[in-house]
Structure formats: C-alpha cells, structure tokens
Design an enzyme around this catalytic site. Sequence first.
Site, PDB file in Angstrom:
ATOM      1  N   HIS A  19       0.845  -1.204   0.000  1.00  0.00           N
ATOM      2  CA  HIS A  19       0.000   0.000   0.000  1.00  0.00           C
ATOM      3  C   HIS A  19       0.880   1.254   0.000  1.00  0.00           C
ATOM      4  O   HIS A  19       0.622   2.208  -0.733  1.00  0.00           O
ATOM      5  CB  HIS A  19      -0.895   0.039   1.253  1.00  0.00           C
ATOM      6  CG  HIS A  19      -1.961  -1.018   1.284  1.00  0.00           C
ATOM      7  ND1 HIS A  19      -2.178  -1.839   2.355  1.00  0.00           N
ATOM      8  CD2 HIS A  19      -2.891  -1.375   0.346  1.00  0.00           C
ATOM      9  CE1 HIS A  19      -3.202  -2.657   2.097  1.00  0.00           C
ATOM     10  NE2 HIS A  19      -3.647  -2.389   0.881  1.00  0.00           N
ATOM     11  N   LYS A  43     -17.735  -6.506   7.073  1.00  0.00           N
ATOM     12  CA  LYS A  43     -16.561  -7.323   7.365  1.00  0.00           C
ATOM     13  C   LYS A  43     -16.292  -7.292   8.854  1.00  0.00           C
ATOM     14  O   LYS A  43     -16.808  -6.447   9.575  1.00  0.00           O
ATOM     15  CB  LYS A  43     -15.351  -6.777   6.605  1.00  0.00           C
ATOM     16  CG  LYS A  43     -15.404  -7.054   5.124  1.00  0.00           C
ATOM     17  CD  LYS A  43     -14.086  -6.678   4.476  1.00  0.00           C
ATOM     18  CE  LYS A  43     -14.124  -6.851   2.974  1.00  0.00           C
ATOM     19  NZ  LYS A  43     -12.920  -6.308   2.336  1.00  0.00           N
ATOM     20  N   ARG A  92      -1.772  -6.028  -8.633  1.00  0.00           N
ATOM     21  CA  ARG A  92      -0.529  -6.775  -8.362  1.00  0.00           C
ATOM     22  C   ARG A  92      -0.293  -7.854  -9.401  1.00  0.00           C
ATOM     23  O   ARG A  92       0.841  -8.141  -9.764  1.00  0.00           O
ATOM     24  CB  ARG A  92      -0.607  -7.441  -6.973  1.00  0.00           C
ATOM     25  CG  ARG A  92      -0.592  -6.473  -5.827  1.00  0.00           C
ATOM     26  CD  ARG A  92      -1.108  -7.126  -4.575  1.00  0.00           C
ATOM     27  NE  ARG A  92      -2.493  -7.539  -4.750  1.00  0.00           N
ATOM     28  CZ  ARG A  92      -3.272  -8.014  -3.772  1.00  0.00           C
ATOM     29  NH1 ARG A  92      -2.784  -8.147  -2.567  1.00  0.00           N
ATOM     30  NH2 ARG A  92      -4.518  -8.345  -4.012  1.00  0.00           N
ATOM     31  N   SER A 130      -3.081  -7.803   2.645  1.00  0.00           N
ATOM     32  CA  SER A 130      -3.428  -7.636   4.068  1.00  0.00           C
ATOM     33  C   SER A 130      -3.903  -8.963   4.650  1.00  0.00           C
ATOM     34  O   SER A 130      -3.591  -9.292   5.796  1.00  0.00           O
ATOM     35  CB  SER A 130      -4.532  -6.588   4.225  1.00  0.00           C
ATOM     36  OG  SER A 130      -4.092  -5.340   3.777  1.00  0.00           O
TER      37      SER A 130
HETATM   38  O1  PNS Z   1      -8.904  -2.889  -0.062  1.00  0.00           O
HETATM   39  P1  PNS Z   1     -10.125  -3.458  -0.698  1.00  0.00           P
HETATM   40  O2  PNS Z   1     -10.934  -4.240   0.314  1.00  0.00           O
HETATM   41  O3  PNS Z   1      -9.830  -4.245  -1.945  1.00  0.00           O
HETATM   42  O4  PNS Z   1     -11.025  -2.201  -1.140  1.00  0.00           O
HETATM   43  C1  PNS Z   1     -12.273  -2.383  -1.761  1.00  0.00           C
HETATM   44  C2  PNS Z   1     -13.039  -1.050  -1.861  1.00  0.00           C
HETATM   45  C3  PNS Z   1     -13.084  -0.356  -0.528  1.00  0.00           C
HETATM   46  C4  PNS Z   1     -12.346  -0.147  -2.841  1.00  0.00           C
HETATM   47  C5  PNS Z   1     -14.464  -1.406  -2.382  1.00  0.00           C
HETATM   48  O5  PNS Z   1     -15.022  -2.415  -1.595  1.00  0.00           O
HETATM   49  C6  PNS Z   1     -15.402  -0.200  -2.355  1.00  0.00           C
HETATM   50  O6  PNS Z   1     -15.267   0.702  -3.164  1.00  0.00           O
HETATM   51  N1  PNS Z   1     -16.323  -0.186  -1.369  1.00  0.00           N
HETATM   52  C7  PNS Z   1     -17.240   0.917  -1.136  1.00  0.00           C
HETATM   53  C8  PNS Z   1     -18.663   0.557  -1.568  1.00  0.00           C
HETATM   54  C9  PNS Z   1     -18.812   0.702  -3.069  1.00  0.00           C
HETATM   55  O7  PNS Z   1     -18.597   1.746  -3.636  1.00  0.00           O
HETATM   56  N2  PNS Z   1     -19.186  -0.423  -3.707  1.00  0.00           N
HETATM   57  C10 PNS Z   1     -19.374  -0.486  -5.143  1.00  0.00           C
HETATM   58  C11 PNS Z   1     -18.066  -0.788  -5.839  1.00  0.00           C
HETATM   59  S1  PNS Z   1     -18.276  -0.894  -7.572  1.00  0.00           S
END
Ligand code: PNS
Length: 188
Positions: A19, A43, A92, A130
């Site tokens: 990150h 979560k 990645r 993570s």
């Molecule tokens: O670190 P992560 O868990 O891969 O991040 C995922 C994240 C936070 C970017 C994604 O879950 C997200 O954008 N969540 C917010 C809710 C949202 O906008 N959902 C629609 C995504 S298309």
Amino acid sequence: MKRLKAIYPGSFDPPTNGHLDLIERGSKIFDELVVAVLGNPEKDPLFSVAERRKMLEVMTAGYDNVTVDTFGGLTVDYALRVGAGAVLRGIRAISDYEYELQMALMNRKLQPGLETVFMMPAEKYSYLSSRLVREIGQLGGAIDCLVPPLVAQKLREKLDVAHKFEDDGSQEQGVSPERKPKSRRKKS
Ligand code: PNS
C-alpha cells in the site's frame, strides 16, 4: 491550472508495504491524494477504522500532498464529496484484474466523470496482501518485512491481546498447547 485530486480507497486491514509503495507512486502523479479507509460494517476487521487511519497517518506523514480520511457508502459518492477526479487502485497480478475491472466499470457507470487509475506496485510486493499478513501474524510468522515497523508492532500487540483471550478459552475447552501457533506459546 487544474489540480488533479485522487482518492485511494481500500480496507487497509492492515496497511502493508505494498500500500505504501502505491501511495508513494500515486503522490508523484496526483497533486493531491486522499487515502480513504472504508469503514465496512459487513466485514469483521482486525483493526478498527480509527486504528487503520492512525497507522496510515504515521506512514504517510512524509508526503506533503497525501492525507488520510475514512468513509462509508459508495466510493463514487465519497469521491464526489471530496472533489476527486480519479480513483487510484493497485493491480498486483492478473488475478486482481478481473475484480478491479468490474469495480472500475461499475464506478464509471455510477459516476461517468470519475476515472479509475491503476498502478502496479513494485514486483517484490506482488504477492503481498493484508489478508496474508493477518494470517501470517496470527500463525506466528515473520511480518516485519511485509509491513512498516509501526504496523508490525500494532499487529503483535493486537494478536497478543487476542491470544490472551484465546488462552483463557482454550484452557476451558481443553485445547492442547501443541495446537496453538508456535510463537504464541507461553514460555515455561
Ligand atoms: O482494499 P479493498 O478491500 O480491496 O477495497 C475495496 C473497496 C473499498 C475499494 C471497495 O469495496 C469499495 O469501493 N467499497 C465501497 C462501496 C462501493 O462503492 N461499492 C461499489 C463498488 S463498484
């Protein structure tokens, strides 16, 4: 002149060297970069949103154009609220691509003016996540080369507290010490 502001949303549970690598790369191409920690009630995170925010603040203290924030709800709505024109995400490996593409296209559908920018972290972080850091930490493996020193320390503290609870429970349930992770056994 137009300034380009981006958000870097994620769970960051915990933040890793990967990150940080991406934050550094992002800070070079965007005028402003907001690392946005999602407070996701679905979560069951290891670190609270406040803890993750604090760790990221310490990790990014040296970057003038990087700030840390928390958000809930849709990423596109948050981006709009803070006036960001781009979403930064890391890729990645090919395995990330499908999920990231789906998310980027859905975000574009929801908010056509918002661009997703993918960046690749250094190869040495291509296997780092993570989830693996949590698992390795929980099983007593070495995490110091995977996360910044502060995160390693916080992870150890967190897992030691969890282990104390586990110890109490395991005694009641008669779990043998051999079944516990090696580094977590009490010295006799
Ligand atoms: O670190 P992560 O868990 O891969 O991040 C995922 C994240 C936070 C970017 C994604 O879950 C997200 O954008 N969540 C917010 C809710 C949202 O906008 N959902 C629609 C995504 S298309």
